[in-house]
Design a protein around this motif. Structure first.
Motif, mmCIF file in Angstrom:
data_model
loop_
_atom_site.group_PDB
_atom_site.id
_atom_site.type_symbol
_atom_site.label_atom_id
_atom_site.label_comp_id
_atom_site.label_asym_id
_atom_site.label_seq_id
_atom_site.Cartn_x
_atom_site.Cartn_y
_atom_site.Cartn_z
ATOM 1 N N LEU A 190 0.809 -1.213 0.000
ATOM 2 C CA LEU A 190 0.000 0.000 0.000
ATOM 3 C C LEU A 190 0.848 1.272 0.000
ATOM 4 O O LEU A 190 0.358 2.350 -0.321
ATOM 5 C CB LEU A 190 -0.941 0.005 1.213
ATOM 6 C CG LEU A 190 -2.101 -0.991 1.143
ATOM 7 C CD1 LEU A 190 -2.778 -1.123 2.492
ATOM 8 C CD2 LEU A 190 -3.112 -0.570 0.086
ATOM 9 N N ARG A 191 2.099 1.146 0.355
ATOM 10 C CA ARG A 191 2.993 2.308 0.403
ATOM 11 C C ARG A 191 3.707 2.549 -0.922
ATOM 12 O O ARG A 191 4.507 3.470 -1.027
ATOM 13 C CB ARG A 191 4.015 2.120 1.518
ATOM 14 C CG ARG A 191 3.405 2.085 2.915
ATOM 15 C CD ARG A 191 4.448 1.731 3.959
ATOM 16 N NE ARG A 191 3.869 1.693 5.294
ATOM 17 C CZ ARG A 191 4.555 1.360 6.385
ATOM 18 N NH1 ARG A 191 5.839 1.043 6.289
ATOM 19 N NH2 ARG A 191 3.971 1.335 7.560
ATOM 20 N N TRP A 196 -1.165 2.187 -6.605
ATOM 21 C CA TRP A 196 -2.179 3.213 -6.817
ATOM 22 C C TRP A 196 -2.286 3.615 -8.271
ATOM 23 O O TRP A 196 -3.328 4.121 -8.712
ATOM 24 C CB TRP A 196 -1.866 4.419 -5.939
ATOM 25 C CG TRP A 196 -1.879 4.054 -4.489
ATOM 26 C CD1 TRP A 196 -0.805 3.893 -3.668
ATOM 27 C CD2 TRP A 196 -3.025 3.735 -3.699
ATOM 28 N NE1 TRP A 196 -1.210 3.505 -2.413
ATOM 29 C CE2 TRP A 196 -2.568 3.412 -2.407
ATOM 30 C CE3 TRP A 196 -4.395 3.716 -3.958
ATOM 31 C CZ2 TRP A 196 -3.437 3.055 -1.380
ATOM 32 C CZ3 TRP A 196 -5.256 3.361 -2.932
ATOM 33 C CH2 TRP A 196 -4.774 3.035 -1.663
ATOM 34 N N LYS A 197 -1.249 3.411 -9.041
ATOM 35 C CA LYS A 197 -1.304 3.707 -10.466
ATOM 36 C C LYS A 197 -2.066 2.633 -11.238
ATOM 37 O O LYS A 197 -2.727 2.927 -12.234
ATOM 38 C CB LYS A 197 0.114 3.818 -11.030
ATOM 39 C CG LYS A 197 0.846 5.085 -10.617
ATOM 40 C CD LYS A 197 2.238 5.130 -11.244
ATOM 41 C CE LYS A 197 2.966 6.407 -10.883
ATOM 42 N NZ LYS A 197 4.327 6.446 -11.485
ATOM 43 N N ARG A 198 -2.005 1.384 -10.776
ATOM 44 C CA ARG A 198 -2.596 0.277 -11.528
ATOM 45 C C ARG A 198 -4.071 0.052 -11.238
ATOM 46 O O ARG A 198 -4.800 -0.436 -12.105
ATOM 47 C CB ARG A 198 -1.826 -1.012 -11.228
ATOM 48 C CG ARG A 198 -0.474 -1.119 -11.908
ATOM 49 C CD ARG A 198 0.126 -2.492 -11.716
ATOM 50 N NE ARG A 198 -0.803 -3.533 -12.131
ATOM 51 C CZ ARG A 198 -0.613 -4.831 -11.882
ATOM 52 N NH1 ARG A 198 0.459 -5.229 -11.224
ATOM 53 N NH2 ARG A 198 -1.496 -5.717 -12.289
ATOM 54 N N PHE A 199 -4.531 0.372 -10.011
ATOM 55 C CA PHE A 199 -5.897 0.034 -9.624
ATOM 56 C C PHE A 199 -6.688 1.277 -9.232
ATOM 57 O O PHE A 199 -6.190 2.155 -8.536
ATOM 58 C CB PHE A 199 -5.884 -0.969 -8.464
ATOM 59 C CG PHE A 199 -5.139 -2.240 -8.785
ATOM 60 C CD1 PHE A 199 -5.744 -3.244 -9.517
ATOM 61 C CD2 PHE A 199 -3.823 -2.400 -8.361
ATOM 62 C CE1 PHE A 199 -5.047 -4.399 -9.839
ATOM 63 C CE2 PHE A 199 -3.120 -3.557 -8.676
ATOM 64 C CZ PHE A 199 -3.739 -4.562 -9.415
ATOM 65 N N GLU A 200 -7.934 1.315 -9.692
ATOM 66 C CA GLU A 200 -8.803 2.452 -9.409
ATOM 67 C C GLU A 200 -9.299 2.428 -7.990
ATOM 68 O O GLU A 200 -9.401 3.444 -7.305
ATOM 69 C CB GLU A 200 -9.985 2.446 -10.381
ATOM 70 C CG GLU A 200 -10.964 3.597 -10.181
ATOM 71 C CD GLU A 200 -12.105 3.521 -11.158
ATOM 72 O OE1 GLU A 200 -13.148 4.144 -10.878
ATOM 73 O OE2 GLU A 200 -11.981 2.847 -12.220
ATOM 74 N N ASN A 201 -9.636 1.225 -7.499
ATOM 75 C CA ASN A 201 -10.145 1.052 -6.137
ATOM 76 C C ASN A 201 -9.360 -0.048 -5.453
ATOM 77 O O ASN A 201 -9.116 -1.111 -6.030
ATOM 78 C CB ASN A 201 -11.631 0.682 -6.146
ATOM 79 C CG ASN A 201 -12.487 1.739 -6.805
ATOM 80 O OD1 ASN A 201 -12.537 2.874 -6.350
ATOM 81 N ND2 ASN A 201 -13.132 1.374 -7.884
ATOM 82 N N VAL A 202 -8.992 0.196 -4.194
ATOM 83 C CA VAL A 202 -8.272 -0.793 -3.395
ATOM 84 C C VAL A 202 -9.038 -0.987 -2.089
ATOM 85 O O VAL A 202 -9.346 -0.004 -1.392
ATOM 86 C CB VAL A 202 -6.831 -0.347 -3.102
ATOM 87 C CG1 VAL A 202 -6.111 -1.393 -2.235
ATOM 88 C CG2 VAL A 202 -6.052 -0.122 -4.397
ATOM 89 N N VAL A 203 -9.368 -2.228 -1.761
ATOM 90 C CA VAL A 203 -10.093 -2.539 -0.522
ATOM 91 C C VAL A 203 -9.272 -3.512 0.298
ATOM 92 O O VAL A 203 -8.872 -4.580 -0.184
ATOM 93 C CB VAL A 203 -11.479 -3.156 -0.825
ATOM 94 C CG1 VAL A 203 -12.207 -3.462 0.481
ATOM 95 C CG2 VAL A 203 -12.307 -2.202 -1.676
ATOM 96 N N LEU A 204 -9.000 -3.157 1.549
ATOM 97 C CA LEU A 204 -8.258 -4.012 2.471
ATOM 98 C C LEU A 204 -9.223 -4.565 3.506
ATOM 99 O O LEU A 204 -9.908 -3.802 4.199
ATOM 100 C CB LEU A 204 -7.149 -3.210 3.145
ATOM 101 C CG LEU A 204 -6.355 -3.920 4.251
ATOM 102 C CD1 LEU A 204 -5.596 -5.110 3.690
ATOM 103 C CD2 LEU A 204 -5.405 -2.952 4.924
ATOM 104 N N VAL A 205 -9.287 -5.877 3.617
ATOM 105 C CA VAL A 205 -10.155 -6.551 4.596
ATOM 106 C C VAL A 205 -9.256 -7.296 5.577
ATOM 107 O O VAL A 205 -8.433 -8.119 5.187
ATOM 108 C CB VAL A 205 -11.110 -7.548 3.923
ATOM 109 C CG1 VAL A 205 -12.008 -8.214 4.962
ATOM 110 C CG2 VAL A 205 -11.965 -6.835 2.869
ATOM 111 N N HIS A 206 -9.400 -6.989 6.868
ATOM 112 C CA HIS A 206 -8.569 -7.626 7.896
ATOM 113 C C HIS A 206 -9.453 -8.106 9.035
ATOM 114 O O HIS A 206 -10.304 -7.372 9.526
ATOM 115 C CB HIS A 206 -7.527 -6.638 8.426
ATOM 116 C CG HIS A 206 -6.620 -7.212 9.458
ATOM 117 N ND1 HIS A 206 -6.715 -6.905 10.791
ATOM 118 C CD2 HIS A 206 -5.600 -8.107 9.346
ATOM 119 C CE1 HIS A 206 -5.798 -7.576 11.459
ATOM 120 N NE2 HIS A 206 -5.110 -8.301 10.599
#
Length: 207
Positions: A190-191, A196-206
């Motif tokens: 995530l850092r 962030w350039k490749r994906f429009e939306n990022v969802v992290l589930v923990h």
């Protein structure tokens, strides 16, 4: 864009940063669960899975065999919970890809004991950070918990592993799913700017 369901208590979306593209879903039981480290990256757009899994495993094994153990100096070893620790080690120059791991090694009762741990830090940072849990009768994890500032721990270099973005097919959405310390490699991913350039939306589930 649809609903998120879970067994038991519902997941609550929590913004992780000012970037509205990222939300974290944390289960109410996540702090008390002890489960094994698991993680899975899933792109919502169908992509072709690698048909060379065996070759990748052999290549990773060769990378591990080529790595060498160096002395790392402990900068901090913070207890985040009763069992979860964040270990920061100075190793000098570090070259790795987000999602990779290194082996940590200590001499215990006259025997060298090593285990793999995913890197949480940003690629290129000379300070490598690891999350780990202590486990009952865990020979290495409990010894790691005893480390103090300026202690020495063995760290394999260079880090290795194929749990990297290059192995994820292109898509609009990227789901990052983890339990326990399986969150570690995702924090490194995530850092990076590449994610962030490749994906429009990022969802992290923990959980």
């Amino acid at each position: 864009r649809g609903e998120t369901h879970s067994v038991g208590r519902p997941l609550q979306p929590v913004p992780l940063s000012a970037d509205s593209k990222l939300h974290v879903y944390l289960s109410q039981e996540s702090r008390s669960r002890t489960g094994h480290r698991t993680h899975q990256a899933h792109a919502s757009k169908k992509g072709k899975l690698s048909t060379h899994f065996e070759e990748e495993c052999m290549a990773e094994l060769k990378q591990i065999q080529r790595s060498r153990m160096i002395e790392g100096r402990v900068l901090s070893n913070e207890a985040l919970t009763q069992r979860l620790y964040a270990l920061r080690v100075e190793v000098g120059t570090s070259h790795f890809e987000a999602g990779q791991f290194a082996r940590l090694e200590l001499l215990i009762n006259g025997e060298k004991v090593a285990r793999p741990y995913s890197l949480v830090s940003v690629p290129g940072d000379p300070i490598e950070e690891f999350f780990y849990n202590t486990v009952p009768n865990g020979q290495l994890s409990n010894a790691l918990a005893e480390l103090r500032k300026d202690d020495i721990v063995g760290v394999s270099q260079p880090p290795t592993g194929f749990f990297v973005l290059d192995g994820v097919p292109d898509a609009r959405d990227l789901w990052l799913i983890a339990t326990g310390t399986g969150l570690g490699p995702y924090l490194s991913l995530l850092r990076t700017r590449q994610l962030w350039k490749r994906f429009e939306n990022v969802v992290l589930v923990h959980g």
